[in-house]
Design an enzyme around this catalytic site. Structure first.
Site, PDB file in Angstrom:
ATOM      1  N   GLY A  63     -12.909  13.952  50.854  1.00 14.39           N
ATOM      2  CA  GLY A  63     -12.264  12.866  50.939  1.00 14.39           C
ATOM      3  C   GLY A  63     -12.132  11.364  50.825  1.00 14.39           C
ATOM      4  O   GLY A  63     -11.502  10.916  50.941  1.00 14.39           O
ATOM      5  N   GLY A 113     -11.131  10.703  47.418  1.00 12.30           N
ATOM      6  CA  GLY A 113     -10.276  10.415  46.590  1.00 12.30           C
ATOM      7  C   GLY A 113     -10.744  10.625  45.153  1.00 12.30           C
ATOM      8  O   GLY A 113      -9.523  10.060  43.646  1.00 12.30           O
ATOM      9  N   ASP A 154       1.836  11.684  38.329  1.00 13.35           N
ATOM     10  CA  ASP A 154       1.817  13.172  37.901  1.00 13.35           C
ATOM     11  C   ASP A 154       2.931  13.938  38.114  1.00 13.35           C
ATOM     12  O   ASP A 154       3.556  14.288  37.144  1.00 13.35           O
ATOM     13  CB  ASP A 154       0.895  13.008  37.765  1.00 13.35           C
ATOM     14  CG  ASP A 154       0.156  14.430  39.493  1.00 13.35           C
ATOM     15  OD1 ASP A 154       0.511  13.628  40.440  1.00 13.35           O
ATOM     16  OD2 ASP A 154      -1.419  14.226  38.942  1.00 13.35           O
ATOM     17  N   SER A 197     -11.949  18.637  45.071  1.00  9.98           N
ATOM     18  CA  SER A 197     -10.831  19.939  45.120  1.00  9.98           C
ATOM     19  C   SER A 197     -10.643  20.007  43.800  1.00  9.98           C
ATOM     20  O   SER A 197     -10.965  21.492  43.708  1.00  9.98           O
ATOM     21  CB  SER A 197      -9.913  19.067  46.149  1.00  9.98           C
ATOM     22  OG  SER A 197      -9.533  17.582  45.552  1.00  9.98           O
ATOM     23  N   ASP A 214      -5.184  15.493  38.146  1.00 10.54           N
ATOM     24  CA  ASP A 214      -6.552  16.029  38.833  1.00 10.54           C
ATOM     25  C   ASP A 214      -7.638  17.882  37.911  1.00 10.54           C
ATOM     26  O   ASP A 214      -8.445  16.714  37.085  1.00 10.54           O
ATOM     27  CB  ASP A 214      -6.517  16.111  39.907  1.00 10.54           C
ATOM     28  CG  ASP A 214      -6.287  15.457  41.066  1.00 10.54           C
ATOM     29  OD1 ASP A 214      -6.486  14.528  40.748  1.00 10.54           O
ATOM     30  OD2 ASP A 214      -6.434  15.550  42.574  1.00 10.54           O
ATOM     31  N   GLU A 249      -0.631   6.306  39.461  1.00  3.73           N
ATOM     32  CA  GLU A 249      -1.066   7.199  40.951  1.00  3.73           C
ATOM     33  C   GLU A 249       0.403   7.293  41.691  1.00  3.73           C
ATOM     34  O   GLU A 249       1.165   6.714  41.682  1.00  3.73           O
ATOM     35  CB  GLU A 249      -2.152   5.747  41.750  1.00  3.73           C
ATOM     36  CG  GLU A 249      -2.805   7.031  42.677  1.00  3.73           C
ATOM     37  CD  GLU A 249      -3.645   7.355  42.087  1.00  3.73           C
ATOM     38  OE1 GLU A 249      -3.872   8.677  41.538  1.00  3.73           O
ATOM     39  OE2 GLU A 249      -4.859   6.479  41.968  1.00  3.73           O
ATOM     40  N   HIS A 250       0.282   9.151  41.885  1.00  3.53           N
ATOM     41  CA  HIS A 250       1.681   9.903  42.408  1.00  3.53           C
ATOM     42  C   HIS A 250       2.677   9.097  41.157  1.00  3.53           C
ATOM     43  O   HIS A 250       4.036   9.076  41.800  1.00  3.53           O
ATOM     44  CB  HIS A 250       1.814   8.927  43.845  1.00  3.53           C
ATOM     45  CG  HIS A 250       1.219   8.763  44.753  1.00  3.53           C
ATOM     46  ND1 HIS A 250       1.455   9.918  45.420  1.00  3.53           N
ATOM     47  CD2 HIS A 250       0.609   8.557  45.185  1.00  3.53           C
ATOM     48  CE1 HIS A 250       0.764  10.780  46.261  1.00  3.53           C
ATOM     49  NE2 HIS A 250      -0.164   8.848  46.418  1.00  3.53           N
TER      50      HIS A 250
HETATM   51  C1  GLA Z   1      -4.237  13.276  44.609  1.00  3.11           C
HETATM   52  C2  GLA Z   1      -2.968  14.368  42.952  1.00  3.11           C
HETATM   53  C3  GLA Z   1      -2.658  14.018  42.627  1.00  3.11           C
HETATM   54  C4  GLA Z   1      -1.824  13.099  42.378  1.00  3.11           C
HETATM   55  C5  GLA Z   1      -3.145  11.613  42.835  1.00  3.11           C
HETATM   56  C6  GLA Z   1      -1.968  10.670  43.155  1.00  3.11           C
HETATM   57  O1  GLA Z   1      -5.273  13.524  43.784  1.00  3.11           O
HETATM   58  O2  GLA Z   1      -3.620  15.742  43.252  1.00  3.11           O
HETATM   59  O3  GLA Z   1      -2.237  15.630  41.243  1.00  3.11           O
HETATM   60  O4  GLA Z   1      -1.085  13.260  42.809  1.00  3.11           O
HETATM   61  O5  GLA Z   1      -3.848  12.576  44.397  1.00  3.11           O
HETATM   62  O6  GLA Z   1      -1.862  10.191  42.133  1.00  3.11           O
END
Ligand code: GLA
Length: 381
Positions: free
Chosen positions: A117, A119, A32, A123, A167, A29-30
């Site tokens: 929203g 997660g 990418d 989007s 994503d 997570e975070h």
């Molecule tokens: C959101 C962003 C992704 C990624 C995640 C965290 O979903 O769109 O690019 O950074 O947060 O992992």
């Protein structure tokens, strides 16, 4: 141009129907936007898009069933809107036009099974479904990789979230019963078969989405970039946190402020955890895989500071249940879902008890969904 209403979309005969899924992320997570590793896959819940051409040169009529809202776009004048959902659509159209796509007027009905929203990337599902649909409808011949990148660019430019590529990549490239190990630096990926039965993937949606999400997300990205700049002074070969080891980070600790240090430490450790998790998955060691998920959550909570009380509550609650092997917050944070790996025999009872506990504590409903690793954006009429 005419005023759009339901009547216009009555007896709609689509030329093309596209389904674009949400995604989950097991770990990574975070990472990418730091050129790191991620382990997502698409899920069996989608947004559907029904398209037809309308024989105009530049008028596009779009109806979102979920919002019961209409959007009319003039292809000669595409600008960001005040309505967030519209910006995903407008942003993609804008990016296609920037790439000289010969678009013409079209109509589209959008219908979503994805909570917003949460997660799970409604989007990216929206962006990629739109991009792939228009690519086919107008025979634009853009390669999939370009459609993935332009969907991300749409989010940067029209929505204002400086997101990474995870994503959009997962939404498009995933395969049923597989997870996707993506190297966000090279965009090389490996589809890894995943059969975790008798365990299930349970998403628990906090139904909160703190408004900090976009500004704090962009701030994390800047903090990581700042860290890289400082590290580069001593280690000139470094281009992103992907190239940094914990030892290198320690060697510049004095020069970093504590927040930047924590952010960098989290990202470097998380990258290593993704690779370890893949090994555990391949060896069928789900317990060890689950432990890494918990460690990921701790990092997100304490070092990266993107969790929130609701998410922490759910992860802590899961620790006391032997039928759950792993749990963590998923996605950008500040709300949304936790992802839980849980024995199938316990899904029902656990959902009930955790929902009650959550409601007692936060006076808010919890929503539970079981999802399965599924194929990326597809056409099905
Ligand atoms: C959101 C962003 C992704 C990624 C995640 C965290 O979903 O769109 O690019 O950074 O947060 O992992």
């Amino acid at each position: 141009m005419h005023t759009l209403n339901q009547h216009y979309f009555k007896d709609f005969k689509p030329l093309l129907t596209v389904h674009s899924p949400g995604r989950i992320n097991f770990i990574g997570e975070h990472t990418d936007y730091n050129n790191g590793f991620v382990l997502p896959t698409a899920i069996d819940r989608t947004i559907s898009f029904k398209f037809r051409k309308n024989d105009t040169s530049s008028t596009c009529n779009i109806y979102s069933k979920s919002y019961n809202a209409f959007l009319q776009v003039d292809l000669t004048h595409v600008r960001p809107s005040e309505n967030e959902w519209e910006n995903y659509v407008l942003g993609v159209i804008h990016e296609l036009l920037l790439r000289d796509a010969s678009l013409e007027g079209f109509d589209c009905i959008i219908e979503s099974e994805l909570p917003i929203g949460a997660g799970i990337s409604s989007s990216a599902a929206l962006e990629c479904g739109m991009a792939i649909g228009l690519n086919i409808l107008f025979n634009l011949k853009q390669p999939l990789e370009e459609l993935i990148l332009l969907s991300r660019d749409a989010e940067h430019r029209f929505v204002g979230t400086n997101c990474g590529i995870m994503d959009q990549f997962a939404v498009v490239m995933s395969k049923k019963n597989h997870v996707l190990l993506l190297d966000c630096k090279s965009l090389d990926y490996e589809l890894i078969p995943v059969d975790i039965s008798p365990y299930k993937i349970l998403l628990l949606n906090t139904n909160v989405s703190h408004n900090l999400a976009t500004s704090e997300y962009n701030k994390r990205r800047e903090e990581c970039e700042l860290g890289v700049q400082v590290i580069q002074q001593k280690h000139t070969e470094v281009q992103s946190l992907r190239d940094v080891t914990l030892a290198m980070l320690e060697s510049v600790k004095e020069e970093l402020n504590i927040t930047t240090y924590k952010r960098c430490r989290y990202v470097i450790s998380e990258n290593a955890r993704v690779l370890k998790a893949v090994q555990e998955l391949k060896n069928g060691n789900l317990e060890a895989f689950g432990d890494l998920m918990y460690l990921s959550h701790e990092g997100l909570q304490n070092l990266y500071n993107v969790s929130c009380d609701e998410l922490d509550f759910l992860v802590d609650y899961s620790r006391e249940h032997e039928h759950i092997v792993g749990s963590r917050m998923m996605g950008g944070g500040f709300g949304g879902c936790t992802i839980n790996i849980i024995h199938e025999s316990a899904v029902e009872a656990y959902t009930k008890t955790v929902s009650e506990a959550y409601k007692n504590h936060f006076k808010r409903e919890l929503t539970a969904i079981v999802v399965n690793p599924s194929q990326g954006t597809f056409i099905k009429n």
